[in-house]
Design a protein around this motif. Structure first.
Motif, PDB file in Angstrom:
ATOM      1  N   ARG A  92      36.337  48.662  31.934  1.00  0.00           N
ATOM      2  CA  ARG A  92      37.120  47.843  31.011  1.00  0.00           C
ATOM      3  C   ARG A  92      36.315  46.682  30.453  1.00  0.00           C
ATOM      4  NH1 ARG A  92      40.790  44.330  32.843  1.00  0.00           N
ATOM      5  NH2 ARG A  92      40.775  45.225  34.926  1.00  0.00           N
ATOM      6  N   LYS A  93      35.529  46.048  31.329  1.00  0.00           N
ATOM      7  CA  LYS A  93      34.763  44.879  30.880  1.00  0.00           C
ATOM      8  C   LYS A  93      33.367  45.256  30.372  1.00  0.00           C
ATOM      9  CE  LYS A  93      37.223  41.788  34.073  1.00  0.00           C
ATOM     10  NZ  LYS A  93      37.349  40.397  34.500  1.00  0.00           N
ATOM     11  N   LYS A  94      33.080  46.580  30.364  1.00  0.00           N
ATOM     12  CA  LYS A  94      31.781  47.100  29.882  1.00  0.00           C
ATOM     13  C   LYS A  94      30.607  46.466  30.629  1.00  0.00           C
ATOM     14  CE  LYS A  94      33.263  48.457  25.266  1.00  0.00           C
ATOM     15  NZ  LYS A  94      34.697  48.285  25.469  1.00  0.00           N
TER      16      LYS A  94
ATOM     17  N   ILE B 286      25.535  36.868  36.019  1.00  0.00           N
ATOM     18  CA  ILE B 286      26.334  37.268  37.180  1.00  0.00           C
ATOM     19  C   ILE B 286      27.578  36.377  37.219  1.00  0.00           C
ATOM     20  CG2 ILE B 286      26.392  37.608  39.685  1.00  0.00           C
ATOM     21  CD1 ILE B 286      23.358  37.683  39.712  1.00  0.00           C
ATOM     22  N   ALA B 287      28.738  37.002  37.096  1.00  0.00           N
ATOM     23  CA  ALA B 287      29.991  36.230  37.125  1.00  0.00           C
ATOM     24  C   ALA B 287      30.565  36.318  38.529  1.00  0.00           C
ATOM     25  CB  ALA B 287      30.965  36.791  36.097  1.00  0.00           C
ATOM     26  N   SER B 288      30.301  35.294  39.332  1.00  0.00           N
ATOM     27  CA  SER B 288      30.856  35.313  40.692  1.00  0.00           C
ATOM     28  C   SER B 288      32.007  34.321  40.821  1.00  0.00           C
ATOM     29  CB  SER B 288      29.761  35.007  41.724  1.00  0.00           C
ATOM     30  OG  SER B 288      29.451  33.645  41.733  1.00  0.00           O
ATOM     31  N   ALA B 289      32.296  33.603  39.737  1.00  0.00           N
ATOM     32  CA  ALA B 289      33.359  32.586  39.812  1.00  0.00           C
ATOM     33  C   ALA B 289      34.726  33.247  39.965  1.00  0.00           C
ATOM     34  CB  ALA B 289      33.339  31.738  38.540  1.00  0.00           C
ATOM     35  N   ALA B 290      35.608  32.551  40.680  1.00  0.00           N
ATOM     36  CA  ALA B 290      37.002  32.977  40.768  1.00  0.00           C
ATOM     37  C   ALA B 290      37.746  32.182  39.701  1.00  0.00           C
ATOM     38  CB  ALA B 290      37.551  32.688  42.153  1.00  0.00           C
TER      39      ALA B 290
HETATM   40  N1  CTP Z   1      36.234  36.857  35.403  1.00  0.00           N
HETATM   41  C1  CTP Z   1      35.850  36.050  34.353  1.00  0.00           C
HETATM   42  N2  CTP Z   1      36.808  35.397  33.625  1.00  0.00           N
HETATM   43  C2  CTP Z   1      38.094  35.513  33.932  1.00  0.00           C
HETATM   44  C3  CTP Z   1      38.490  36.325  34.994  1.00  0.00           C
HETATM   45  C4  CTP Z   1      37.535  36.988  35.720  1.00  0.00           C
HETATM   46  O1  CTP Z   1      34.644  35.933  34.085  1.00  0.00           O
HETATM   47  N3  CTP Z   1      38.991  34.855  33.219  1.00  0.00           N
HETATM   48  C5  CTP Z   1      35.200  37.592  36.130  1.00  0.00           C
HETATM   49  C6  CTP Z   1      35.061  37.189  37.572  1.00  0.00           C
HETATM   50  O2  CTP Z   1      34.087  36.160  37.729  1.00  0.00           O
HETATM   51  C7  CTP Z   1      34.626  38.484  38.223  1.00  0.00           C
HETATM   52  C8  CTP Z   1      35.310  39.549  37.376  1.00  0.00           C
HETATM   53  O3  CTP Z   1      35.601  38.933  36.148  1.00  0.00           O
HETATM   54  O4  CTP Z   1      33.250  38.704  38.108  1.00  0.00           O
HETATM   55  C9  CTP Z   1      36.554  40.091  37.963  1.00  0.00           C
HETATM   56  O5  CTP Z   1      37.405  39.048  38.361  1.00  0.00           O
HETATM   57  P1  CTP Z   1      38.796  39.336  39.108  1.00  0.00           P
HETATM   58  O6  CTP Z   1      39.499  38.047  39.291  1.00  0.00           O
HETATM   59  O7  CTP Z   1      38.571  40.207  40.304  1.00  0.00           O
HETATM   60  O8  CTP Z   1      39.504  40.240  38.073  1.00  0.00           O
HETATM   61  P2  CTP Z   1      40.355  39.930  36.812  1.00  0.00           P
HETATM   62  O9  CTP Z   1      39.592  40.359  35.636  1.00  0.00           O
HETATM   63  O10 CTP Z   1      40.824  38.521  36.837  1.00  0.00           O
HETATM   64  O11 CTP Z   1      41.557  40.937  37.008  1.00  0.00           O
HETATM   65  P3  CTP Z   1      42.766  40.914  38.065  1.00  0.00           P
HETATM   66  O12 CTP Z   1      43.007  39.447  38.401  1.00  0.00           O
HETATM   67  O13 CTP Z   1      43.874  41.537  37.335  1.00  0.00           O
HETATM   68  O14 CTP Z   1      42.319  41.707  39.241  1.00  0.00           O
END
Ligand code: CTP
Length: 431
Positions: A370-372, A302-306
């Motif tokens: 996109r991220k499958k 689960i990728a919840s990190a920002a």
């Molecule tokens: N995520 C990740 N690695 C990154 C960017 C995002 O693992 N470098 C993961 C986040 O944890 C989240 C998902 O991807 O579960 C979507 O993140 P989000 O920031 O909403 O989207 P982005 O892919 O970064 O696209 P955008 O910023 O263009 O909306």
């Protein structure tokens, strides 16, 4: 006459069932219920004490954490050092042992345990337990704990059949103490009859049966949480307002559902939930490395990190001085952690979050494809009362052929609902 008391535990302790000694009345249970559970193994004096070594091994095979308390007479049959080496923790022997108390005091130990299993339990120990004695560490712990207690009697057949022992067991049974066994057969003394301790694996199965079924029993869960920090120079960085609360709440809910949970956390001020393994990282690249390495050994990611989308091309070695009116910092894209985990051939069930300020569902669906991903949790971060740094959240859960909205609720409550949904979709995907 009670020959043997074998409990049939289903979702916690139930009333004991009196059965013939040879009858095996426990249901087949999944040992995965023991994942992450804390078992305090009490070992009392008797020839079967040597089997405590195998009980520890079997409990550990089922991913339980084991700590051992021995009575003095148990040490005549097997050394504390053996059980210490196997359990990986100091063995507790005495109530007033300053070293042991400094490591983990007896009350702390009593609180630590989910289940206290006494195997083997001698006739003397059963008598002391039944009568509420507190004259050694093990009986004191049993009085102090709120955990479920179970004993595995092991003694000569005449001692087992003795009216006094039978009455003691009845007393324990009335207090919902589990009586596991005993089995019947040839005894160490040459007698034949009831009184043999059940085999280690049987005891471990009965112990597993004490725990209710968790939705994620035996599942390995990996979660990223919090923000990342991208260094500009030794004193400055690029980051965001993520508090990590959602990811930490998911980790707690995952552990509560039975999962072996690892949290890869960016810099946040949050305590680690009990039984969660936490790996602290700072930058997106560090989170990427840790995620790719650990995702090879997990079932659900689960990728919840920002994650910061960009980082400075190179962090300045020295603090940047304000010599000019403007300052340009060249940024480069960070790797997409979630997309890279999902792109692996042998990949876990992948769940992402989509934090959006507009067209929330549309953008989330786009990210899902996109991220499958197997699932994406979309939330609107334009509202100030939900999302980043807020206590509450409201989301829409989207998977390839469906979606479900979850109304605003606390992040802890939401985490429980999300873990339930993720567990069901994971099970469907793997059935
Ligand atoms: N995520 C990740 N690695 C990154 C960017 C995002 O693992 N470098 C993961 C986040 O944890 C989240 C998902 O991807 O579960 C979507 O993140 P989000 O920031 O909403 O989207 P982005 O892919 O970064 O696209 P955008 O910023 O263009 O909306």
């Amino acid at each position: 006459m009670i020959f043997s008391i074998i409990h049939d535990f289903e979702n916690g302790f139930s009333n004991g069932i009196l059965a013939a000694a040879s009858q095996k009345k426990y249901s087949i249970v999944s040992l995965s219920r023991l994942t992450n559970k804390r078992i305090l193994l009490g070992v009392t004096g008797g020839i079967a004490a040597y089997k405590a070594a195998e009980i520890i091994r079997r409990l550990q095979d089922a991913q339980a954490e084991v700590r051992v308390v021995m009575t003095r007479s148990a040490t005549e049959f097997i050394t504390p050092l053996t059980l210490q080496a196997l359990s990986g923790n100091p063995v507790h022997l005495d109530l007033l042992d300053t070293d042991a108390e400094a490591a983990m005091g007896h009350i702390e130990l009593a609180k630590w345990a989910d289940v206290v299993l006494i195997a083997p339990a001698s006739a003397n120990f059963i008598a002391r337990l039944a009568n509420g004695h507190a004259n050694d560490l093990l009986t004191t712990l049993c009085l102090a704990t709120i955990a479920s207690i179970a004993v595995a009697p092991a003694m000569n057949q005449a001692m087992w059949l003795n009216k006094q022992t039978q009455e003691n067991c009845k007393k324990l049974q009335e207090r919902k103490t589990g009586i596991f066994g005993p089995g019947s057969g040839t005894q160490a003394c040459g007698d034949v009859g009831p009184g043999r301790m059940l085999e280690p694996l049987e005891l471990v199965k009965l112990t597993a049966n004490i725990f209710p079924n968790g939705l994620l029993d035996g599942i390995r869960l990996l979660i990223t949480a919090g923000p990342t920090r991208e260094a500009i120079d030794p004193v400055r960085y690029i980051s965001n307002h993520s508090s990590g609360k959602m990811g930490f709440a998911l980790a707690k809910a995952g552990v509560d559902a039975g999962a072996k949970t690892t949290l890869i956390a960016g810099p946040v001020e949050l305590p680690t939930p009990a039984r969660v393994e936490r790996i602290d990282i700072v930058s997106a690249e560090q989170m990427h490395d840790a995620s790719l390495e650990l995702s090879a050994h997990c079932d659900i990611f689960i990728a919840s990190a920002a994650v910061a989308d960009y980082r400075p091309v190179a962090a300045a070695q020295q603090k940047i001085k304000k010599n000019s009116e403007s300052q340009l910092i060249e940024l480069v894209r960070n790797p997409d952690i979630l997309a890279d985990v999902a792109a692996q051939t042998s990949r876990p069930f992948c769940v992402g979050f989509a934090a959006e300020t507009q067209d929330v569902i549309h953008y989330a669906q786009d990210k899902l494809q996109r991220k499958k991903l197997d699932m994406i949790i979309a939330n609107d971060v334009s509202a100030t009362d939900i999302g980043f740094n807020a206590e509450d959240n409201a989301v829409t859960v989207i998977w390839p052929d469906g979606q479900e909205a979850i109304e605003k609720t606390s992040k802890h409550q939401l985490a429980k609902l999300l873990i339930k949904k993720i567990a069901l979709c994971y099970q469907n995907a793997n059935s």
